[in-house]
Structure formats: C-alpha cells, structure tokens
Design an enzyme around this catalytic site. Structure first.
Site, PDB file in Angstrom:
ATOM      1  N   ASP A 232       0.813  -1.215   0.000  1.00  0.00           N
ATOM      2  CA  ASP A 232       0.000   0.000   0.000  1.00  0.00           C
ATOM      3  C   ASP A 232       0.848   1.267   0.000  1.00  0.00           C
ATOM      4  O   ASP A 232       0.309   2.370   0.000  1.00  0.00           O
ATOM      5  CB  ASP A 232      -0.938  -0.005   1.215  1.00  0.00           C
ATOM      6  CG  ASP A 232      -2.103   0.959   1.079  1.00  0.00           C
ATOM      7  OD1 ASP A 232      -2.567   1.161  -0.058  1.00  0.00           O
ATOM      8  OD2 ASP A 232      -2.551   1.514   2.095  1.00  0.00           O
ATOM      9  N   SER A 256      -7.455   4.566   0.167  1.00  0.00           N
ATOM     10  CA  SER A 256      -7.685   3.252  -0.428  1.00  0.00           C
ATOM     11  C   SER A 256      -9.150   2.869  -0.261  1.00  0.00           C
ATOM     12  O   SER A 256      -9.739   3.080   0.805  1.00  0.00           O
ATOM     13  CB  SER A 256      -6.794   2.202   0.257  1.00  0.00           C
ATOM     14  OG  SER A 256      -5.434   2.560   0.159  1.00  0.00           O
ATOM     15  N   GLN A 306      -5.676  -2.561  -6.647  1.00  0.00           N
ATOM     16  CA  GLN A 306      -6.317  -1.654  -5.693  1.00  0.00           C
ATOM     17  C   GLN A 306      -7.044  -0.548  -6.436  1.00  0.00           C
ATOM     18  O   GLN A 306      -6.560  -0.061  -7.463  1.00  0.00           O
ATOM     19  CB  GLN A 306      -5.304  -1.014  -4.749  1.00  0.00           C
ATOM     20  CG  GLN A 306      -5.932  -0.091  -3.709  1.00  0.00           C
ATOM     21  CD  GLN A 306      -4.914   0.605  -2.823  1.00  0.00           C
ATOM     22  OE1 GLN A 306      -4.648   1.796  -2.992  1.00  0.00           O
ATOM     23  NE2 GLN A 306      -4.345  -0.130  -1.884  1.00  0.00           N
TER      24      GLN A 306
END
Length: 314
Positions: A232, A256, A306
């Site tokens: 991430d 996110s 993502q």
C-alpha cells in the site's frame, strides 16, 4: 519473535516505547529497531478465541495507514489457521478512516475449514463501527502447473539512490511523508511522482525496489503480512504520475477503497523485491492500480490490485 515484539505482546503500549534508533542523513529513524516496532505492531493481542486487538504507531498521520490495518487483519486471520496452510489470496475493503489514537479490534469469522482450503473473514472495529473488512483464503501446499511472466529489466537496487537521497530536496513540501520512520527500504527505479510531476503527465507506471529494513524471524505469515503492508506504500503513485500530482505538493485527497492480493510463490520480505505498478484507468474520482512483486531472482511472488479514491481539488 523479536524482543520488541515479545514486549508488545505483553503490553501493546510497548510498541510506542522510545528506544535508540539509527537515523538517515535527514534525521529520519530507520533500520532494525524501526522494523522491530513494525513487527511488534503486527503481533496482536488475543482478547478472545476469535478476537484480537492492535494499536497504531505513535508517529501516525491523521488516519490509520491502510497497509497497517490490512497487515494486522491478516495476522488475526492467520492466528486461527493451522501453520501448514499458507495465505494464497486476500480481498479487502476500506470502509472508514481509522483513528490511530485508539486500539483497533479485529473480529475473525471462521467461514470454512476444508480439506485443502481454509477461509476466514475479518472485520476491524473502532467505536463500535466497522472500519475495514478482509476475506482471506489459505491452502495446503500442492504441486501443479507452473509459469509466470518475466521480471522487467531494471537496474539493481544497490545502484539506485536511497529514499533519503531521493526525498532530500523535497522534504519541506512533502511534510509527514518525509519525516515518517522507515521500516521499509525503498529504492525508486522510475522517477518518484513528486519529482516527475514537475515535467507534467507521464506514463501511468511506477517501479520501486523494496525490502524490510533489517532481518525478520522465520515466520511465513509475518513475511506475507509485511508484503501486504508494503503493497500500500507506492501503488497509487502510478495513478498520480499520469496526472502530474502528488500528496503534499498538490491538493490531492486520497484513500484506499479496496485491495486484493494473490500470493504465488514463497519469498522473504527482508530480501529485495521489485514492485512494478501501473494504472489502466482513472475515472469518477477513483483510480485503479495493479502491481506485481518480483523476487530478486526474477520470480513472480505476488499480484496486487487496488482502487483508490483520488480527488484533485482546485
């Protein structure tokens, strides 16, 4: 388990305890002590059979870092699964921004225990509300068909500038991103988005070498959770590069939204791995990014997808 992790298991506040740490030339903590603190954060406190509690580091931004809550949730799931079953996939949704000043409670639902596969669902809760949910699948090792795409041709990590060197001219503009402790050693292959933005939009791609900045215990679950944490860090940079904007230097609001990972082959998170990311699309204030992790030997070890919320303010 490291000494810091053992202390945190007995007292979660130990993860916040100050201790001497090495500093980069720009005065930012890094190295083994900082990595040990991250390991301690992932060593959750067991409250009940299927309930765990985690904390955030003292040096946190306004919201809990998404990689942290994903890593902790995966630890919670893994603690309810036999050690011979390895994580092969996870799918997660970020529901609310987490508050780093209070603990996070992780509730594990034992969905299925099959002969080959085990499935777990985890909900992270703060103040009685879900902030994150994760589904993870574990599998007994099996043999079968084997192929993978080759790793891109890139310079070796030792030949590239350190993160500290890369960020030095931009420290004041990047604020917290330049001051945060660094448990992960990062070496950008492509120009960082905070540099390339000055030349205008470019290819929606970002490549960076990564490794845990120290040595980790021989715990397969821990290495997978460290990779989930690291996944991430730079993934959405591929979206930002295409539009010549970056956190801190432009008025970008981001978070996110969901995150998926598939783990293909064994690896160690304290060895170098290449994170090759690109963005196929951005629309509706959302950006989609895909990433591939390659080991130093060129083997494809994990794939990531993502979608992130990305609002560029006037």
């Amino acid at each position: 388990m490291t000494e810091v992790a053992r202390a945190a298991a007995a007292d979660p506040a130990a993860a916040h305890a100050p201790e001497p740490v090495p500093l980069t030339p720009d005065g930012v903590p890094h190295g083994q002590p900082v990595l040990d603190r991250l390991v301690a954060l992932l060593d959750l406190e067991r409250i009940e059979e299927n309930i765990f509690r985690g904390v955030s580091p003292a040096e946190s931004p306004v919201r809990v870092f998404g990689g942290q809550v994903a890593g902790q949730a995966l630890v919670a799931a893994g603690r309810t699964v036999p050690a011979d079953r390895k994580v092969h996939s996870l799918h997660a949704y970020f529901i609310r921004g987490g508050d780093p000043s209070i603990p996070i409670v992780y509730e594990v639902d034992r969905i299925r225990d099959g002969r080959s596969f085990t499935t777990r669902r985890v909900v992270a809760v703060q103040r009685g509300k879900a902030i994150f949910s994760l589904s993870a699948s574990f599998q007994l090792p099996e043999s079968g068909m084997d192929h993978a795409e080759p790793m891109p041709e890139v310079p070796a990590p030792e030949t590239l500038p350190t993160y500290s060197e890369r960020i030095a001219p931009y420290r004041e503009r990047l604020g917290w991103f330049a001051r945060a402790p660094r448990p992960i050693d990062l070496r950008y292959v492509t120009e960082p988005a905070w540099v390339s933005r000055e030349a205008g939009p470019r290819e929606a791609r970002n490549q960076v070498w990564m490794r845990a900045d120290g040595r980790l215990p021989d715990d397969d679950l821990l290495h997978v959770c460290l990779l989930a944490y690291a996944s991430d860090l730079t993934l959405l940079d591929s979206v930002l590069a295409r539009h010549a904007v970056y956190w801190g230097t432009d008025k970008v609001i981001g978070a996110s939204l969901d995150h998926a990972m598939w783990f293909h082959r064994p690896f160690r998170a304290d060895d170098w791995f290449l994170y090759d990311c690109e963005s196929p699309s951005a629309s509706g204030a959302r950006g989609l990014a895909t990433g591939r992790f390659f080991g130093r030997d060129g083997g494809l070890v994990a794939t990531v997808v993502q979608e992130g919320l990305l609002r560029v303010m006037p």
